[in-house]
Design an enzyme around this catalytic site. Structure first.
Site, mmCIF file in Angstrom:
data_model
loop_
_atom_site.group_PDB
_atom_site.id
_atom_site.type_symbol
_atom_site.label_atom_id
_atom_site.label_comp_id
_atom_site.label_asym_id
_atom_site.label_seq_id
_atom_site.Cartn_x
_atom_site.Cartn_y
_atom_site.Cartn_z
ATOM 1 N N THR A 1 -115.694 -53.506 115.428
ATOM 2 C CA THR A 1 -115.339 -55.036 114.624
ATOM 3 C C THR A 1 -115.058 -55.829 116.366
ATOM 4 O O THR A 1 -114.183 -55.169 116.655
ATOM 5 C CB THR A 1 -114.571 -54.906 113.614
ATOM 6 N N GLY A 2 -115.491 -56.893 115.926
ATOM 7 C CA GLY A 2 -115.054 -57.985 117.346
ATOM 8 C C GLY A 2 -116.060 -57.264 118.483
ATOM 9 O O GLY A 2 -115.412 -57.370 119.208
ATOM 10 N N SER A 3 -116.859 -56.635 118.249
ATOM 11 C CA SER A 3 -117.784 -55.738 119.338
ATOM 12 C C SER A 3 -118.590 -56.615 120.277
ATOM 13 O O SER A 3 -119.516 -56.710 120.864
ATOM 14 C CB SER A 3 -118.506 -54.677 119.378
ATOM 15 N N THR A 4 -119.149 -58.411 120.259
ATOM 16 C CA THR A 4 -119.849 -58.540 121.519
ATOM 17 C C THR A 4 -119.077 -59.904 122.663
ATOM 18 O O THR A 4 -119.725 -60.149 123.504
ATOM 19 C CB THR A 4 -120.403 -60.428 120.133
ATOM 20 N N SER A 5 -117.953 -58.507 122.668
ATOM 21 C CA SER A 5 -117.674 -59.398 123.905
ATOM 22 C C SER A 5 -116.012 -58.140 124.181
ATOM 23 O O SER A 5 -116.390 -56.783 123.220
ATOM 24 C CB SER A 5 -117.022 -60.171 124.461
ATOM 25 N N GLY A 6 -115.037 -57.584 125.648
ATOM 26 C CA GLY A 6 -113.993 -57.764 125.784
ATOM 27 C C GLY A 6 -114.148 -56.010 125.387
ATOM 28 O O GLY A 6 -115.496 -55.176 125.882
ATOM 29 N N TYR B 1 -98.673 -63.179 117.988
ATOM 30 C CA TYR B 1 -99.425 -61.778 118.120
ATOM 31 C C TYR B 1 -98.289 -60.640 118.093
ATOM 32 O O TYR B 1 -99.047 -59.156 117.864
ATOM 33 C CB TYR B 1 -100.003 -62.164 119.457
#
Length: 266
Positions: free
Chosen positions: A13-18, A155
């Protein structure tokens, strides 16, 4: 070392950057078919296309994990090409806010995005792993879960919850060949971090070149034994190891990849 991931399918998940992108690229290089997830179709397609051009296997799943509908769509797309053997819960976000600035609404939004989003994907994908008696869940946590700053309280707390849920899941999976573990990065150098530190450097007197800024800011903000920020590939390496059969006896563990930022021996 062959991590034996050929034939496995992994949703990051959230793998379009970083960190998510680095993890997806490494898992693909190790032979896994990766599902690139994000909220922007073009960005997801660009990452998947790049992996395919380099000989890997990749598809995309687009959806907002902050909602049940978005999680449903993401899971449906991820499962469209076959079972998901590996779930890397990486998606998350934060704002640079202190105790006075982080309102109750910010706390609620942060908890939903950073904690409940992962729960949604666990509930949609892990039952099938349990039925097949094989699977890997890796949650990206962080040193701030156990050694929080005085700032970013929303956070810090959400990271602690991510660690806690991952260990609880490991206990629930006892007796199966499905594992749940945490990789806890320290401060990692991604473009947004470098931009933030570079903008802050003049008022802090950290120097002009990036080398000066990196060393000075590390010593002041996140002292560690390596005297630098980690790189996304270093986090990806720890995740990849936990995804393979060599890590089958690791359960409910936190693997710190932080250069020694967290000072405790245990």
């Amino acid at each position: 070392m062959d991590l034996q991931l050929t034939g496995r399918r992994a949703l990051i998940t959230g793998s379009t950057s970083g960190l998510g992108e680095a993890t997806a690229r490494l898992l693909a290089a190790e032979g896994a078919e990766v599902v690139i997830h994000g909220r922007d179709t073009r960005r997801a397609q660009a990452i998947a296309g790049s992996i395919i051009e380099n000989g890997g296997k990749a598809v995309i799943a687009v959806g907002d994990l902050g909602t049940d509908d978005g999680a449903d769509r993401t899971a449906e797309q991820a499962l469209d090409g076959g079972v998901v053997d590996i779930l890397v819960n990486n998606a998350g976000a934060y704002e640079h806010l202190n105790w006075a600035e982080a309102t109750a609404d910010v706390w609620l939004t942060t908890y939903n995005v950073n904690v409940v989003s992962g729960v949604r994907m666990i509930q949609r994908l892990v039952p099938a792993m349990r039925e097949r008696d094989y699977g890997r869940v890796v949650t990206i946590g962080g040193g701030l879960a156990t050694q929080p700053f005085d700032s970013h309280p929303h956070y810090n707390a959400s990271l602690a919850a991510r660690h806690n849920l991952a260990v609880s899941l490991a206990r629930d999976l006892a007796g199966t060949r499905v594992t749940s573990n945490i990789v806890a990065p320290g401060a990692i150098l991604v473009p947004a971090v470098q931009e933030f530190l570079t903008a802050l450097a003049p008022e802090r007197g950290w120097g002009r070149t990036w080398e000066e800024i990196e060393h000075a800011s590390v010593r002041e903000i996140v002292p560690n034994d390596r005297v630098r920020y980690g790189r996304p590939d270093e986090i990806a390496g720890a995740v990849a190891y936990l995804c393979g059969p060599h890590a089958e006896y690791i359960s409910g563990a936190t693997i710190r990849v932080d250069g020694g930022t967290v000072r405790g021996a245990f």
